[in-house]
Design a protein around this motif. Structure first.
Motif, mmCIF file in Angstrom:
data_model
loop_
_atom_site.group_PDB
_atom_site.id
_atom_site.type_symbol
_atom_site.label_atom_id
_atom_site.label_comp_id
_atom_site.label_asym_id
_atom_site.label_seq_id
_atom_site.Cartn_x
_atom_site.Cartn_y
_atom_site.Cartn_z
ATOM 1 N N ALA A 3 -23.268 -0.115 -46.203
ATOM 2 C CA ALA A 3 -23.545 -0.811 -47.455
ATOM 3 C C ALA A 3 -22.779 -0.210 -48.625
ATOM 4 N N GLU A 4 -22.493 1.088 -48.548
ATOM 5 C CA GLU A 4 -21.835 1.767 -49.666
ATOM 6 C C GLU A 4 -20.316 1.695 -49.607
ATOM 7 N N THR A 5 -19.737 1.754 -48.397
ATOM 8 C CA THR A 5 -18.280 1.943 -48.332
ATOM 9 C C THR A 5 -17.534 1.000 -47.394
ATOM 10 N N ALA A 6 -18.227 0.093 -46.717
ATOM 11 C CA ALA A 6 -17.520 -0.815 -45.806
ATOM 12 C C ALA A 6 -16.512 -1.667 -46.580
ATOM 13 N N LYS A 7 -15.324 -1.831 -46.012
ATOM 14 C CA LYS A 7 -14.270 -2.584 -46.688
ATOM 15 C C LYS A 7 -14.383 -4.087 -46.439
ATOM 16 N N ASP A 8 -15.065 -4.450 -45.365
ATOM 17 C CA ASP A 8 -15.283 -5.865 -45.069
ATOM 18 C C ASP A 8 -16.451 -6.357 -45.922
ATOM 19 N N ALA A 9 -16.176 -7.266 -46.861
ATOM 20 C CA ALA A 9 -17.195 -7.719 -47.809
ATOM 21 C C ALA A 9 -18.378 -8.377 -47.109
ATOM 22 N N ALA A 10 -18.108 -9.162 -46.069
ATOM 23 C CA ALA A 10 -19.186 -9.858 -45.362
ATOM 24 C C ALA A 10 -20.098 -8.865 -44.648
ATOM 25 N N VAL A 11 -19.487 -7.865 -44.010
ATOM 26 C CA VAL A 11 -20.264 -6.843 -43.303
ATOM 27 C C VAL A 11 -21.077 -6.023 -44.297
ATOM 28 N N GLN A 12 -20.450 -5.671 -45.404
ATOM 29 C CA GLN A 12 -21.145 -4.898 -46.428
ATOM 30 C C GLN A 12 -22.341 -5.679 -46.982
ATOM 31 N N LYS A 13 -22.152 -6.967 -47.207
ATOM 32 C CA LYS A 13 -23.230 -7.813 -47.720
ATOM 33 C C LYS A 13 -24.389 -7.876 -46.732
ATOM 34 N N GLN A 14 -24.062 -7.971 -45.446
ATOM 35 C CA GLN A 14 -25.101 -8.032 -44.418
ATOM 36 C C GLN A 14 -25.912 -6.739 -44.385
ATOM 37 N N ALA A 15 -25.215 -5.611 -44.467
ATOM 38 C CA ALA A 15 -25.905 -4.318 -44.462
ATOM 39 C C ALA A 15 -26.807 -4.186 -45.679
ATOM 40 N N ARG A 16 -26.320 -4.617 -46.828
ATOM 41 C CA ARG A 16 -27.118 -4.523 -48.049
ATOM 42 C C ARG A 16 -28.353 -5.412 -47.979
ATOM 43 N N GLN A 17 -28.221 -6.569 -47.347
ATOM 44 C CA GLN A 17 -29.363 -7.470 -47.220
ATOM 45 C C GLN A 17 -30.450 -6.859 -46.338
ATOM 46 N N ILE A 18 -30.029 -6.245 -45.234
ATOM 47 C CA ILE A 18 -31.006 -5.612 -44.341
ATOM 48 C C ILE A 18 -31.683 -4.445 -45.049
ATOM 49 N N LEU A 19 -30.896 -3.665 -45.794
ATOM 50 C CA LEU A 19 -31.471 -2.558 -46.550
ATOM 51 C C LEU A 19 -32.472 -3.062 -47.583
ATOM 52 N N GLN A 20 -32.143 -4.178 -48.213
ATOM 53 C CA GLN A 20 -33.058 -4.755 -49.195
ATOM 54 C C GLN A 20 -34.371 -5.173 -48.534
ATOM 55 N N ASP A 21 -34.268 -5.738 -47.335
ATOM 56 C CA ASP A 21 -35.474 -6.125 -46.597
ATOM 57 C C ASP A 21 -36.334 -4.899 -46.275
ATOM 58 N N LEU A 22 -35.679 -3.811 -45.867
ATOM 59 C CA LEU A 22 -36.411 -2.580 -45.566
ATOM 60 C C LEU A 22 -37.050 -2.002 -46.823
ATOM 61 N N GLU A 23 -36.331 -2.083 -47.933
ATOM 62 C CA GLU A 23 -36.888 -1.612 -49.202
ATOM 63 C C GLU A 23 -38.139 -2.419 -49.568
#
Length: 286
Positions: free
Chosen positions: A179-199
């Motif tokens: 979520a912090e450093t992935a260069k692929d925007a789509a992958v980064q967005k997916q990771a951030r969404q899952i983290l948001q769900d966990l939060e």
């Protein structure tokens, strides 16, 4: 007895809470999967395209033991080492030439290297779990240039599998670097969404604990918050839960002190009753 058991629960919860309030908590049943053979570890690193983290120490080194007891017990560090590195432990007393070849002069020393064996840096002396986790996270993506680096999509899938079996600390450790450093925007967005769900899940547990406190169910609240900081380490809710545990402890301890004072006064009165041979009153006070 119930009060003592409750105080023990408060103390245990506060330890967990304080750790998560200031940084990662070093409590986990999972262990670092240390390799002990340098040659085999190098081969595995090249085959899996993972960086090497080499822990060089000695048997009688105090801070080497502190690394094992504290830093290498942290869930996030353990997950990062096992899932994204090849962790190798070397006893410098048994392998002095290898330690010399690695240019290690101080113990403990952590050596960070690419999959091909190129040394990227050193960490001399003890390091806390949070600081090591941050440095390892940067190591993965700086070493990607030389060795191809990690696979963010694979890490997301691994995180999903971890979540499916309730291993949220591992999932969080895998997702945060993506979520912090992935260069692929789509992958980064997916990771951030899952983290948001966990939060959000963690925030729900924290809200539940606050409702229990408002209802006067403090022991249940302590259990809920303790579970929160254990299951969702590093989340905003876990840090908030840690502060809540400290507040609960400050409420309970003065109350217990008051109970202790009353008990002492009753005991003193019972002694006086006994001396006056007023045995029934003595028994009542006891």
């Amino acid at each position: 007895m119930k009060t003592r058991a409750f105080l023990r629960l408060i103390c245990l919860g506060c330890v967990c809470g304080l750790m998560h309030a200031v940084g990662p908590t070093p409590v986990t049943a999972q262990e670092v999967e240390w390799r002990l053979d340098y040659g085999k570890a190098r081969q595995e690193a090249e085959k899996k395209n993972r960086p090497l983290v080499i822990d060089v120490g000695t048997e009688h080194c105090h801070f080497c033991k502190q690394l094992d007891l504290r830093t290498f017990k942290d869930p996030a560090v353990v997950a990062l080492l096992n899932d994204r590195c090849i962790p190798l432990k070397i006893d410098a007393d048994q392998h002095p030439k290898l330690a010399e070849a690695l240019r290690v002069e101080y113990y403990p020393t952590l050596v960070f290297a690419t999959a091909e064996g190129k040394i990227l840096g050193y960490q001399q002396g003890f390091i806390e779990a949070g600081a090591l986790h941050e440095r390892l996270t940067k190591l993965f993506f700086t070493s990607a240039v030389a060795g191809g680096g990690p696979n963010p999509s694979h890490d997301i899938e691994e995180a999903k599998r971890a979540m499916a079996v309730g291993d949220y600390p591992r999932a969080l450790a895998l997702l945060k670097p993506v979520a912090e450093t992935a260069k692929d925007a789509a992958v980064q967005k997916q990771a951030r969404q899952i983290l948001q769900d966990l939060e959000q899940q963690a925030a729900g547990r924290c809200a539940e604990a606050k409702q229990l406190v408002e209802s006067g169910k403090v022991p249940q609240a302590v259990e809920t918050v303790t579970e929160l900081v254990r299951v969702y380490p590093g989340t905003k809710a876990a840090r908030e839960g840690g502060q809540l545990l400290v507040t609960l402890a400050s409420r309970v301890v003065p109350h217990e002190n008051a109970r202790t004072q009353v008990a002492r006064e009753l005991l003193e009165q019972a002694r006086e009753d006994y001396q006056r041979r007023q045995y029934l009153s003595c028994l009542d006070r006891c």
